[in-house]
Design a protein around this motif. Structure first.
Motif, short mmCIF file in Angstrom:
data_model
loop_
_atom_site.label_atom_id
_atom_site.label_comp_id
_atom_site.label_asym_id
_atom_site.label_seq_id
_atom_site.Cartn_x
_atom_site.Cartn_y
_atom_site.Cartn_z
N LEU A 259 -4.16 -1.92 2.24
CA LEU A 259 -3.05 -2.20 3.12
C LEU A 259 -3.19 -3.62 3.63
N LEU B 104 4.65 5.17 -6.65
CA LEU B 104 4.90 4.79 -5.26
C LEU B 104 6.12 3.90 -5.11
N HIS C 241 2.89 -4.14 0.85
CA HIS C 241 4.36 -4.10 0.76
C HIS C 241 4.94 -5.37 1.38
N LEU D 225 6.97 2.23 3.88
CA LEU D 225 5.57 2.58 3.78
C LEU D 225 5.36 4.06 4.05
N CYS E 8 9.68 2.83 -3.96
CA CYS E 8 10.36 3.21 -2.72
C CYS E 8 11.86 3.10 -2.90
N ARG F 255 6.25 5.95 0.96
CA ARG F 255 5.25 5.79 -0.10
C ARG F 255 3.98 6.60 0.21
N VAL F 256 3.60 6.68 1.49
CA VAL F 256 2.45 7.50 1.86
C VAL F 256 2.72 8.96 1.56
N LEU G 59 -7.22 3.35 -0.10
CA LEU G 59 -5.90 2.88 0.27
C LEU G 59 -6.01 1.43 0.68
N LEU H 93 -0.77 0.13 -1.11
CA LEU H 93 0.27 0.23 -0.09
C LEU H 93 0.70 -1.14 0.42
N THR I 200 0.86 2.50 -7.59
CA THR I 200 1.54 1.37 -6.97
C THR I 200 3.04 1.52 -7.17
N LEU J 5 -3.15 6.16 8.79
CA LEU J 5 -3.32 6.57 7.39
C LEU J 5 -4.39 7.64 7.25
#
Length: 429
Positions: free
Chosen positions: A44, A129, A11, A21, A131, A24-25, A42, A9, A101, A59
């Motif tokens: 971050l 993931l 970014h 984000l 975006c 993506r979650v 995860l 995650l 990813t 999260l």
């Protein structure tokens, strides 16, 4: 454990960080489902300049409906959070990582895989993931610089298990710099590799980047640069690389007469051997396990010094470094008998299915038979000098040992170089 899921995650440089984000979650949750097999990590990155920071609590709450073990790893930089994941994966003895990813991050993660992991791991990548609201041009990172970022991060890590300690022999003259490493003072954290492991293997978990940092720290302590360093490419035989000739694919011995070139032999029960000719200014190193000992690697290295650089046998000194002693090393009877043929005292309980074998004594006998003077050989039988031929298996606080620790073992080295003229001046009182 066979596999974990790594959900990336991170970014960076995103103009719509929070919205991207969250999207993506949500994609992650739809993709994972409620399976219970693999834990999910995860990762971050903290963004101190972001007013709407996504938190670990957020999260975990979002993932509360998953019937899985979910862990959130968050650090202030991308390298730090990936290193935190590496440590978590090592604790679980993971072999496969399924990476989720985005397209813009995949190349960077693959570069991290190359630097921080070994071939013992396998990775499968998915770009689920991606975006839609964030242009890829804003997400591209300068991953060609990642090697330097990883190196800088590792340099800031504290040393483990104390300071670097190097054993030295008074038999080797001040014309040379040398030493045998102990296991303290590096950054390797896996118990059997901790802490100054100096070899990265595809069959073990310590990465090239970590070993490179350990070597850098050893170089600072001993006085050499990593670019000067050459470690034997071991094949447990009797091949020797003469450094003014082309380098073979594998070899257990190295000889040279070039000042300032550091040559080294690994050992983790196998013997690191150092050879020095103070008259001809020639050096050699060798890695000698039981197979290499029987194949004659010790005298093959000395003979290369004589043949290639004109050393005289009466001038060569030999030092046997820390290695497994006859107290701890056994071989099958058909192999042990070959050592008995070298000298009867090399084998204890020869009638046993697994007799105890003294590879150090065998090396001394072979070197003496080859023409070295007995007083020019230092091993555990020498009583008028400090003993540096300690048993690696008997001293877990000081040395790595394959016999003691199993397959994921660390490696110490014996290293040697001919001093440059300016090094003599620095060492003068």
């Amino acid at each position: 454990m066979a596999e974990v899921v790594l959900a990336d995650l991170v970014h960076p440089n995103c103009p719509r960080y929070t919205q991207c984000l969250e999207e993506r979650v949500n994609k992650l949750l739809r993709s994972l489902g409620n399976g219970t097999s693999e834990p999910v990590y995860l990762i971050l990155q903290k963004h101190t300049d972001c007013s709407e920071e996504i938190t670990e609590t957020y999260l975990l709450e979002k993932c509360a409906g998953l019937n899985r073990r979910v862990h959130v790893l968050t650090e202030s930089c991308s390298v730090a959070v990936l290193y935190a994941f590496k440590r978590a994966a090592d604790e679980l003895t993971v072999k496969h990582v399924y990476v989720m990813t985005c397209s813009a991050r995949r190349a960077e993660l693959q570069e991290c895989e190359e630097q921080l992991f070994t071939e013992l791991y396998t990775f499968t990548y998915s770009t689920l993931l991606d975006c839609s609201s964030c242009p890829l041009t804003h997400l591209n990172t300068t991953y060609p610089q990642l090697k330097e970022q990883i190196s800088g991060f590792l340099q800031r890590l504290p040393a483990l298990r104390g300071e670097i300690t190097v054993l030295k022999s008074s038999l080797i003259s001040d014309s040379f710099a040398h030493g045998f490493t102990k296991r303290t003072g590096g950054i390797s954290y896996i118990s059997t590799l901790s802490s100054l492991n100096l070899f990265s293997s595809s069959r073990r978990r310590d990465s090239r980047a970590v070993v490179a940092e350990n070597l850098r720290r050893l170089g600072l302590h001993a006085g050499f640069q990593p670019r000067q360093f050459h470690l034997a490419k071991v094949n447990h035989a009797s091949d020797v690389w003469v450094m003014n000739k082309s380098e073979p694919e594998s070899y257990d011995g190295i000889v040279t007469n070039q000042p300032g070139v550091v040559i080294a032999a690994p050992g983790a029960d196998c013997m690191p051997l150092l050879f020095a000719d103070p008259v001809g200014k020639v050096i050699g190193v060798a890695h000698a396990g039981w197979k290499g000992t029987l194949m004659g690697i010790a005298m093959a290295t000395v003979n290369a010094m004589v043949r290639e650089f004109g050393s005289e046998l009466s001038n060569v000194v030999a030092v046997i470094g820390p290695s497994v002693g006859p107290c701890c090393f056994t071989l099958e009877q058909n192999s042990a008998i070959k050592f008995q043929a070298i000298h009867p005292d090399c084998v204890r309980d020869v009638e046993s299915p697994m007799p105890y074998v003294d590879i150090r004594l065998a090396t001394r006998v072979l070197l003496e038979e080859g023409g070295l003077l007995p007083e020019h050989i230092q091993d555990n039988t020498v009583t008028n000098r400090p003993n540096i031929t300690l048993c690696t298996s008997c001293h877990p606080d000081s040395f790595f040992s394959h016999v003691r620790d199993g397959l994921n073992f660390g490696t110490q080295i014996g290293f040697l170089w001919i001093k440059e003229p300016h090094e003599f001046k620095q060492s003068d009182p």
